[in-house]
Motif scaffolding. Structure first.
Motif, short mmCIF file in Angstrom:
data_model
loop_
_atom_site.label_atom_id
_atom_site.label_comp_id
_atom_site.label_asym_id
_atom_site.label_seq_id
_atom_site.Cartn_x
_atom_site.Cartn_y
_atom_site.Cartn_z
N ALA A 95 0.86 -1.21 -0.11
CA ALA A 95 -0.25 0.02 -0.04
C ALA A 95 0.89 1.22 0.10
O ALA A 95 0.49 2.29 -0.57
CB ALA A 95 -0.95 -0.16 1.23
N SER A 96 2.02 1.14 0.60
CA SER A 96 3.00 2.23 0.63
C SER A 96 4.19 2.19 -0.04
O SER A 96 4.84 2.94 -0.08
CB SER A 96 3.20 2.64 2.19
N ASN A 97 4.30 0.93 -0.63
CA ASN A 97 5.72 0.75 -1.58
C ASN A 97 5.00 0.15 -2.97
O ASN A 97 5.46 -0.97 -3.27
CB ASN A 97 6.46 -0.19 -0.91
N ASN A 98 4.18 0.84 -3.60
CA ASN A 98 3.45 0.40 -4.74
C ASN A 98 4.31 0.68 -5.98
O ASN A 98 3.60 0.53 -7.14
CB ASN A 98 2.02 0.56 -4.59
N GLU A 126 -0.81 -6.67 1.19
CA GLU A 126 -1.86 -5.78 0.26
C GLU A 126 -1.29 -5.73 -1.24
O GLU A 126 -1.32 -4.71 -1.62
CB GLU A 126 -2.22 -4.59 1.14
N VAL A 127 -1.09 -6.92 -1.80
CA VAL A 127 -0.26 -6.65 -3.10
C VAL A 127 -1.21 -6.02 -4.24
O VAL A 127 -0.60 -5.70 -5.17
CB VAL A 127 0.35 -8.16 -3.31
N HIS A 128 -2.44 -6.13 -4.13
CA HIS A 128 -3.25 -5.60 -4.85
C HIS A 128 -3.11 -4.03 -5.22
O HIS A 128 -3.62 -3.66 -6.16
CB HIS A 128 -4.64 -5.97 -4.57
N MET A 129 -2.56 -3.42 -4.26
CA MET A 129 -2.26 -2.06 -4.14
C MET A 129 -1.23 -1.42 -5.34
O MET A 129 -0.87 -0.59 -5.52
CB MET A 129 -1.98 -1.55 -2.83
N MET A 130 -0.46 -2.56 -5.63
CA MET A 130 0.78 -2.13 -6.47
C MET A 130 0.15 -1.68 -7.96
O MET A 130 -0.94 -2.25 -8.31
CB MET A 130 1.66 -3.26 -6.87
N PRO A 158 -7.88 -10.46 -4.78
CA PRO A 158 -7.18 -11.14 -5.64
C PRO A 158 -7.58 -10.90 -7.35
O PRO A 158 -6.81 -10.98 -8.06
CB PRO A 158 -7.58 -12.66 -5.46
N HIS A 159 -8.77 -10.40 -7.35
CA HIS A 159 -9.38 -10.26 -8.61
C HIS A 159 -8.66 -8.84 -9.30
O HIS A 159 -8.84 -8.75 -10.48
CB HIS A 159 -10.92 -10.01 -8.84
N GLU A 160 -8.04 -8.15 -8.45
CA GLU A 160 -7.41 -6.93 -8.85
C GLU A 160 -6.13 -7.04 -9.31
O GLU A 160 -5.26 -6.12 -9.78
CB GLU A 160 -7.49 -5.88 -7.86
N ILE A 161 -5.46 -8.35 -9.24
CA ILE A 161 -4.27 -8.47 -9.49
C ILE A 161 -4.12 -8.81 -11.14
O ILE A 161 -5.04 -9.72 -11.44
CB ILE A 161 -3.47 -9.78 -8.63
N LEU A 162 -3.00 -8.49 -11.78
CA LEU A 162 -2.90 -8.80 -13.28
C LEU A 162 -2.84 -10.42 -13.23
O LEU A 162 -2.26 -11.11 -12.66
CB LEU A 162 -1.48 -8.41 -13.64
N PRO A 163 -3.49 -10.97 -14.50
CA PRO A 163 -3.72 -12.50 -14.76
C PRO A 163 -2.08 -12.97 -14.73
O PRO A 163 -1.89 -14.04 -14.25
CB PRO A 163 -4.63 -12.65 -15.80
N THR A 164 -1.37 -12.26 -15.55
CA THR A 164 0.00 -12.75 -15.69
C THR A 164 0.78 -13.21 -14.29
O THR A 164 1.70 -13.75 -14.30
CB THR A 164 0.94 -11.62 -16.42
N ILE A 165 0.34 -12.32 -13.22
CA ILE A 165 0.97 -12.58 -11.83
C ILE A 165 0.48 -13.68 -11.36
O ILE A 165 1.05 -14.62 -10.68
CB ILE A 165 0.64 -11.33 -11.11
N LEU A 166 -0.92 -13.96 -11.50
CA LEU A 166 -1.79 -14.79 -10.72
C LEU A 166 -1.27 -16.08 -11.38
O LEU A 166 -1.21 -17.27 -10.42
CB LEU A 166 -3.25 -14.76 -11.03
N SER A 167 -0.92 -16.25 -12.78
CA SER A 167 -0.44 -17.52 -13.26
C SER A 167 0.91 -18.00 -12.86
O SER A 167 1.34 -19.21 -13.04
CB SER A 167 -0.56 -17.48 -15.03
N ARG A 168 1.71 -17.10 -12.29
CA ARG A 168 3.05 -17.56 -11.85
C ARG A 168 3.09 -17.97 -10.22
O ARG A 168 4.10 -18.04 -9.79
CB ARG A 168 3.91 -16.35 -12.27
N CYS A 169 1.85 -17.90 -9.65
CA CYS A 169 1.97 -18.24 -8.22
C CYS A 169 1.08 -19.40 -7.86
O CYS A 169 0.06 -19.67 -8.62
CB CYS A 169 1.30 -16.81 -7.48
N GLN A 170 1.35 -20.01 -6.78
CA GLN A 170 0.54 -21.08 -6.38
C GLN A 170 -0.35 -20.43 -5.27
O GLN A 170 -0.17 -19.64 -4.49
CB GLN A 170 1.12 -22.15 -5.39
#
Length: 576
Positions: A95-98, A126-130, A158-170
Motif C-alpha cells: 500500500a505504501s511501496n507500490n 496488500e499486493v493488489h495495491m501495486m 485477488p481479482h485486482e491482480i494482473l492475470p500474468t501475476i496470478l498465473s505464476r503463483c500457487q
C-alpha cells in the motif's frame, strides 16, 4: 512495558496454533515434508483470517535450524522471525511501496544470498495495491527468481491482480474461520489470561467478527478495557449496540402478534441505546432461518442462533407463510438500507408492514364472502331494468379508466386496434392471462459469448433504456402481460447491443426463469416494443455479471478482447 494488543500477543507461533485453514496447513506441511517448495505463493481471502501469520510461519518452517518443516521457536532464526528482525524475511507493505522504484530496489536485492537462513522470503502484503507498472517490473523476477528466494503475496482482492501475476503463483484461498474455531481460540486466550467470561459474550463477539480471528481479538481487547477484565454479554451488547437473543425473540413475537405499540416502543428504545439496526436485521434473519429450518426438519443440530426451547416456542407460534414473508422482507431491507437516508424510519415501516400482514389476509378473505352474499340477495330479487344512478356510476368508472390510460406510456400498443383488443381482453382476463413458466429448457451462453455482447454493447442505448425502465411498472396490472412485465422489471439492463438486451438480476432463480425458452417469446416481444426494434433477451445473475465484467477488464488489459468489427451475431443464431 507498553501494552501489547491481544492479537499481537497471541499470534500463532506454529501451524498447530492457527485457528481454521486446515486445508492450507496440510498442503504446506506436505510441500515442506517432500521439499516441493514453489518460488511464489498467493495467499488471498478475507481480512483477519491468517494470511500474513501463515506467511511468517512458512518462513519459519523454511529457515528453522532444526530442519525444513520445523518451527522450534527457540533457535536464532525462529526468534528473529517472531520478533520481525530477521534479515532474510522481508515484509513489504504494497500500500505504501507500490511504485516502480520500490520494486526495482527489491529486484536489485533479490540476487544477494541469505545472511542467516536457507531461504530469503519476501512477504508482500496488500499486493493488489501495486500499480500495473510495478507488477510488470516484478513479473520477470517473480517468474524465475533465484533458488534461494521465495515470494509470498497476500491480498484481500485477488481479482485486482494482473492475470500474468496470478498465473505464476500457487494460489491458496483462505476462508472465514468457523465460529467453533474462533470460540476455542478466544476461550483459550481468556483462560490463559485468567479472565472470567460468559459464553454468550464470546458468541456475541463471534457474530461481530464475521469470521476474522484478528477482528475477534480486537473486539475482545476493547470489551475487556471497558469491563475491567471480566467478559460479560451485557457489556458487549452495550458497547456495540447489540440486543440479547431474548430481546430479538420478543421482537419477532411482537411482529407475529401484530403488537404495533410494543414494536414502536422497542424501536424507540433501540434508537436511544444506539443499537445498530442493520446488525439487528441480520440477527433477526438468522433467527427466522433457524425457525424455518427447524419447523421443517425438527432437528436441533441445524440450529445456529437458538436453543431447542426457543426454536420450539417460535415454531409453534409462527406459520411457514409468515416466516417466509418476514425473511423476504428483511432480505430486501438489507439491500434497501444502502439507498435510504433514514434507516430507523425504514425499519419502522417494514416492521409495521409485517405486523399487519395478518390483518390484510383477513380482509382479503372477507371480500369474497361479502360479494357472495350480495349476489345471493340480488338473485332473490325480481329482474328489473338498470336504474339511472347505476348508469351514472358506470360512466364515472369508465371515465376514470380512460383518464388513467391517457397518462400511461403507449409503447406497448402498436396502434389503436391493439388498444381496443386490450380492453376486450380485460373482460376475459382469466382466460387470456399469460403465465410465466418455472421449468423448461433454457438458453445458455458461455463467457465467450457474453464478452462478445459486451464488446458490441452500446452504452448510450443502455442508459436510455435505464431511464425508461420504470415505465414497465405502469403495466404490472396488465390483464395478459402482468406476470411477464413483473419478471422483466425485477432485472436491470446490463448490456444493450443492436439486437440483444442482457438483464442482470439479484437472484439467480429469476435470471434462470427469464432464460426458459417458453418465456422468451413474450419477454422479447415486450422489450422489442419498448426499444423499437426486434431484440433477443438474456439474463445473468448479479454474481455472473460481476464475474464477466472482471473477465472483460482483464482481457482488455491484456489486449485480448475480440474486435467489434469481427463479431456478427444474428437473431437467428441466438434462437438456435
Amino acid at each position: 512495558m507498553a501494552y501489547k494488543a491481544l492479537y499481537r500477543t497471541y499470534r500463532p507461533q506454529n501451524f498447530e496454533e492457527v485457528a481454521g485453514q486446515k486445508h492450507i496447513i496440510q498442503t504446506l506441511k506436505n510441500a515442506l515434508a517432500t521439499n516441493k517448495i514453489a518460488h511464489a505463493y498467493l495467499f488471498c481471502g478475507p481480512r483477519g483470517t491468517g494470511k500474513t501469520t501463515m506467511a511468517k510461519l512458512f518462513a519459519k518452517a523454511l529457515n528453522c535450524e532444526e530442519g525444513i518443516g520445523h518451527q522450534c521457536d527457540k533457535c536464532k532464526n525462529c526468534l528473529e522471525i517472531k520478533e520481525g528482525s530477521h534479515p532474510d524475511v522481508i515484509e513489504i507493505d504494497a500500500a505504501s511501496n507500490n511504485g516502480v522504484e520500490q520494486v526495482r530496489n527489491l529486484i536489485d536485492n533479490v540476487n544477494y544470498l541469505p545472511i542467516h537462513g536457507r531461504k530469503k522470503v519476501y512477504i508482500i502484503d496488500e499486493v493488489h495495491m501495486m500499480t500495473d507498472n510495478a507488477f510488470n517490473a516484478l513479473l520477470k523476477t517473480l517468474e524465475e527468481p533465484p533458488e534461494h528466494v521465495v515470494f509470498i503475496l497476500a491480498t484481500t482482492e485477488p481479482h485486482e491482480i494482473l492475470p500474468t501475476i496470478l498465473s505464476r503463483c500457487q494460489r491458496y484461498d483462505f476462508t472465514k474461520v468457523s465460529d467453533d474455531d474462533i470460540f476455542n481460540r478466544v476461550s483459550e486466550i481468556l483462560e490463559s489470561e485468567n479472565i472470567k467470561y460468559e459464553k454468550e459474550a464470546i458468541n456475541a463477539i463471534i457474530s461481530l467478527a464475521d469470521g476474522g480471528v484478528r477482528d475477534a481479538l480486537s473486539i475482545l481487547d476493547q470489551v475487556l478495557a471497558y469491563s475491567s477484565n471480566e467478559l460479560k454479554a451485557s457489556d458487549v451488547f452495550s458497547l456495540f449496540g447489540l440486543t440479547t437473543i431474548q430481546e430479538k425473540i420478543s421482537f419477532i413475537n411482537a411482529i407475529n402478534d401484530g403488537d404495533v405499540a410494543s414494536l414502536l416502543n422497542k424501536i424507540g428504545t433501540y434508537s436511544e441505546a444506539g443499537v445498530d439496526l442493520k446488525r439487528l436485521t441480520a440477527d433477526l434473519l438468522d433467527i427466522l432461518k433457524d425457525v424455518l429450518v427447524y419447523k421443517k426438519c425438527d432437528d436441533a443440530t441445524v440450529l445456529t442462533s437458538l436453543n431447542i426451547a426457543q426454536a420450539n416456542s417460535l415454531s409453534q407460534k409462527m406459520s411457514i407463510e409468515n416466516l417466509n414473508e418476514m425473511i423476504m422482507t428483511f432480505l430486501k431491507a438489507q439491500s434497501d438500507y444502502k439507498t435510504v437516508s433514514n434507516i430507523k424510519t425504514m425499519f419502522e415501516v417494514i416492521t409495521l408492514r409485517l405486523s399487519t400482514m395478518n390483518d390484510t389476509k383477513i380482509e382479503e378473505k372477507e371480500v369474497p364472502v361479502q360479494k357472495e352474499a350480495s349476489v345471493q340477495k340480488e338473485e332473490a330479487k325480481p329482474v328489473v331494468t338498470i336504474s339511472e344512478p347505476v348508469k351514472e356510476e358506470i360512466v364515472e368508472t369508465n371515465s376514470q379508466i380512460e383518464e388513467k390510460e391517457e397518462t400511461a406510456p403507449d409503447w406497448l400498443f402498436d396502434d389503436e386496434e391493439d388498444e381496443k383488443e386490450v380492453v376486450e381482453e380485460d373482460k376475459k382476463e382469466a382466460e387470456k392471462k399469460i403465465e410465466v413458466s418455472f421449468e423448461g429448457d433454457k438458453y445458455k451462453f458461455d463467457d465467450d459469448m457474453i464478452i462478445k455482447f459486451m464488446v458490441t454493447g452500446d452504452k448510450e442505448s443502455r442508459l436510455k433504456l435505464l431511464e425508461r425502465w420504470d415505465e414497465l411498472g405502469t403495466y404490472l396490472n396488465h390483464p395478459t402481460l402482468g406476470d411477464i412485465v413483473a419478471l422483466a422489471k425485477d432485472g436491470r439492463p446490463f448490456i444493450v447491443t443492436k439486437n440483444v438486451v442482457i438483464l442482470a438480476y439479484d437472484f439467480s432463480k429469476l435470471a434462470e426463469r427469464v432464460n426458459i425458452k417458453t418465456n422468451q417469446a413474450q419477454i422479447c416481444s415486450l422489450l422489442s416494443k419498448m426499444i423499437g426494434r426486434e431484440v433477443f433477451v438474456y439474463a445473468l445473475s448479479r454474481t455472473d455479471a460481476i464475474r464477466c465484467s472482471t473477465l472483460f477488464n482483464n482481457l482488455r488489459q491484456l489486449s485480448k478482447l475480440p474486435k467489434a468489427n469481427t463479431i456478427n451475431i444474428t437473431l437467428e443464431d441466438l434462437k438456435q
